[in-house]
Scaffold this motif. Structure first.
Motif, short mmCIF file in Angstrom:
data_model
loop_
_atom_site.label_atom_id
_atom_site.label_comp_id
_atom_site.label_asym_id
_atom_site.label_seq_id
_atom_site.Cartn_x
_atom_site.Cartn_y
_atom_site.Cartn_z
N ALA A 80 27.57 63.09 78.13
CA ALA A 80 26.93 62.45 79.29
C ALA A 80 26.67 63.44 80.41
O ALA A 80 26.04 63.10 81.41
CB ALA A 80 27.79 61.30 79.81
N GLY A 81 27.14 64.70 80.24
CA GLY A 81 26.87 65.73 81.23
C GLY A 81 27.93 65.89 82.29
O GLY A 81 27.72 66.61 83.27
N LEU A 82 29.08 65.25 82.10
CA LEU A 82 30.17 65.39 83.07
C LEU A 82 30.83 66.76 82.91
O LEU A 82 30.78 67.36 81.83
CB LEU A 82 31.19 64.27 82.89
CG LEU A 82 30.71 62.91 83.40
CD1 LEU A 82 31.52 61.78 82.77
CD2 LEU A 82 30.82 62.84 84.91
N PRO A 83 31.48 67.25 83.95
CA PRO A 83 32.12 68.56 83.88
C PRO A 83 33.19 68.60 82.79
O PRO A 83 33.79 67.58 82.46
CB PRO A 83 32.75 68.73 85.27
CG PRO A 83 31.97 67.82 86.16
CD PRO A 83 31.58 66.65 85.30
N ASN A 84 33.45 69.78 82.26
CA ASN A 84 34.46 69.92 81.22
C ASN A 84 35.86 69.52 81.69
O ASN A 84 36.73 69.21 80.87
CB ASN A 84 34.49 71.38 80.73
CG ASN A 84 33.30 71.71 79.87
OD1 ASN A 84 32.73 70.85 79.21
ND2 ASN A 84 32.87 72.98 79.90
N GLY A 85 36.07 69.54 83.00
CA GLY A 85 37.38 69.17 83.53
C GLY A 85 37.70 67.69 83.46
O GLY A 85 38.84 67.29 83.71
N VAL A 86 36.71 66.86 83.11
CA VAL A 86 36.94 65.41 83.01
C VAL A 86 37.45 65.10 81.60
O VAL A 86 36.78 65.39 80.61
CB VAL A 86 35.65 64.62 83.28
CG1 VAL A 86 35.92 63.12 83.20
CG2 VAL A 86 35.07 64.98 84.65
N GLY A 87 38.64 64.52 81.52
CA GLY A 87 39.22 64.20 80.23
C GLY A 87 38.69 62.91 79.66
O GLY A 87 37.81 62.26 80.24
N GLY A 88 39.24 62.52 78.52
CA GLY A 88 38.83 61.26 77.90
C GLY A 88 39.81 60.82 76.85
O GLY A 88 40.30 61.64 76.07
N VAL A 89 40.13 59.53 76.82
CA VAL A 89 41.04 58.98 75.83
C VAL A 89 40.52 57.62 75.38
O VAL A 89 40.04 56.83 76.20
CB VAL A 89 42.48 58.85 76.38
CG1 VAL A 89 42.54 57.94 77.60
CG2 VAL A 89 43.44 58.35 75.30
N THR A 90 40.57 57.36 74.09
CA THR A 90 40.13 56.08 73.53
C THR A 90 41.35 55.23 73.25
O THR A 90 42.31 55.68 72.63
CB THR A 90 39.35 56.31 72.22
OG1 THR A 90 38.29 57.25 72.46
CG2 THR A 90 38.75 55.01 71.71
#
Length: 409
Positions: A80-90
């Motif tokens: 989505a183009g967010l910075p690499n510093g933004v994490g993510g968990v499902t």
């Protein structure tokens, strides 16, 4: 040392249209692509927010495998183009996955561990079917009678709720008709405009004569499920599909009452919300849609999982210090008309504030995305109609209920 408790505010909420699974608009669209569209739309609602301030993204999905596996949350955030510093968990709480994602994101803010979070949900029931591609129950489920309900199909649990709560076929069909009527009226009035982000789908058509493939694009702006031609007569002609006992000759007796017409539609869709602390609201000049108030989840017998909200709603209201009459908007997910009516009657909920724009029977139920989608509907609806408190609640497979409460600002 414990953190200072602070409020969590929802500053953006967006969702895709909901498509019919298998044959609908998004039958070839990946759920992570739908999520990307919802994320980008939510971010567009807060242009003054620095994306680098986002701590993490928590995304719900009921069957996180195949096209929606590989930690879809992190992949969608990156694409989505967010910075690499933004994490993510499902995360996964079946039908309450999207709502639980909102709760978890809000809690990170409320305990002071984050100032900006993303929450949401995504599901493609076209690409990953109900139960996943390789369902495998623990053998202990079948070792004791009291555990077998875990393996029941959702339709069978709805039949059991209909029997125990004495919900008639006629009442189920009337409830289903009302869902379609409200949804059609809402679409005609443009009530979903603020929450829905248009999604462009590309279709490829092979030309066997030339060997070329032609491309065409369509922009999807409306939920696909609502049907203006729905009628009580038409609903009444549908056969029960989950419980139709047979007599000794093998002829179906038609004793079941749950049909495809009074059940939720299997669907594809995604939703995304952005949550922020008061500090972030002031820092970035954000205008909150609502305050996250409370959340509760409770367990119930798996074989009657549809009554889950009966246990979860009072708990969420208790945490919030509110009464049922304080709620001006209730999104009660219509997994089945039978369980929805059982919940409404058991708790004495006000039908006038339940699913004002229709529910999952008409609009669809993309499982892990539904909580986020219905939260977007609630937040924009509360503001549009000048209501203060709204709630999103649903039953959950294997015997749970969840409820989350929001205060419009």
């Amino acid at each position: 040392m414990s953190k200072q408790v602070q409020e969590a505010y929802i500053v953006a909420a967006s969702r895709t249209p909901i498509g019919k699974s298998g044959r609908g608009h998004f039958r070839h669209t990946r759920s992570d692509d739908l999520l990307i569209a919802a994320l980008q739309s939510a971010l567009a609602q807060v242009p003054t927010l620095d994306p680098a301030a986002i701590e993490d993204a928590i995304i719900g999905c009921s069957f996180p495998e195949g096209e929606q596996g590989m930690n879809m949350a992190r992949i969608a955030v990156a694409l989505a183009g967010l910075p690499n510093g933004v994490g993510g968990v499902t995360i996964n709480r079946f039908c309450a996955s999207g709502l639980t994602a909102i709760q978890m994101a809000a809690d990170r803010i409320r305990v002071g561990e984050a100032d900006v979070m993303i929450a949401g949900g995504a599901e493609s029931m076209s690409l990953v079917p109900m139960g996943g591609t390789k369902p495998s129950f623990n053998p202990l489920v079948f070792a004791k009678d009291e555990n077998v309900g875990i393996a029941y199909g959702m339709g069978l649990t709805a039949e059991k709720v209909a029997q125990q709560w004495k919900v008639s076929r006629e009442d189920q069909d009337a409830f289903a008709l009302a869902s379609h009527q409200k949804a059609i009226a809402a679409q005609l009035a443009g009530e979903f405009t603020d929450e829905i982000c248009p999604v462009t789908v590309t279709e490829r058509t092979p030309n066997l004569a030339t060997g070329e493939v032609s491309l065409s694009q369509r922009v999807i702006t409306l939920d696909e499920g609502p049907r203006p031609d729905t009628s009580l007569e038409g609903l009444g002609k549908l056969r029960p599909v989950f419980a139709s006992p047979k007599d000794p000759t093998g002829k179906a007796t038609g004793m079941g009452s749950v049909t495809a017409g009074n059940s939720s539609q299997t669907s594809d869709g995604a939703g995304a919300l952005i949550l922020a602390s008061e500090k972030a609201v002031k820092q970035f000049g954000l205008k909150p849609l609502a305050r996250f108030v409370s959340f509760a989840s409770r367990g119930v017998p798996p074989e009657i999982m549809g009554i889950g909200p009966i246990a979860a709603i009072p708990a969420a209201l208790g945490y919030a210090g509110l009464k049922q009459d304080d709620l001006g908007w209730i999104e009660l997910n219509e997994a089945f008309a039978a369980q929805s009516l059982a919940v409404i009657r058991d708790l004495g909920l006000n039908p006038e504030v339940i699913n004002p724009l229709g529910g999952a029977i008409a609009l669809g139920h993309p499982l892990g995305a539904t909580g986020a989608i219905r939260a977007a509907t609630t937040l924009h609806g509360l503001r549009r109609r000048g209501q203060k408190y709204g709630m999103v609640t649903m039953c959950v497979g294997t015997g749970q209920g969840a409820a989350g409460i929001f205060e419009a600002l």
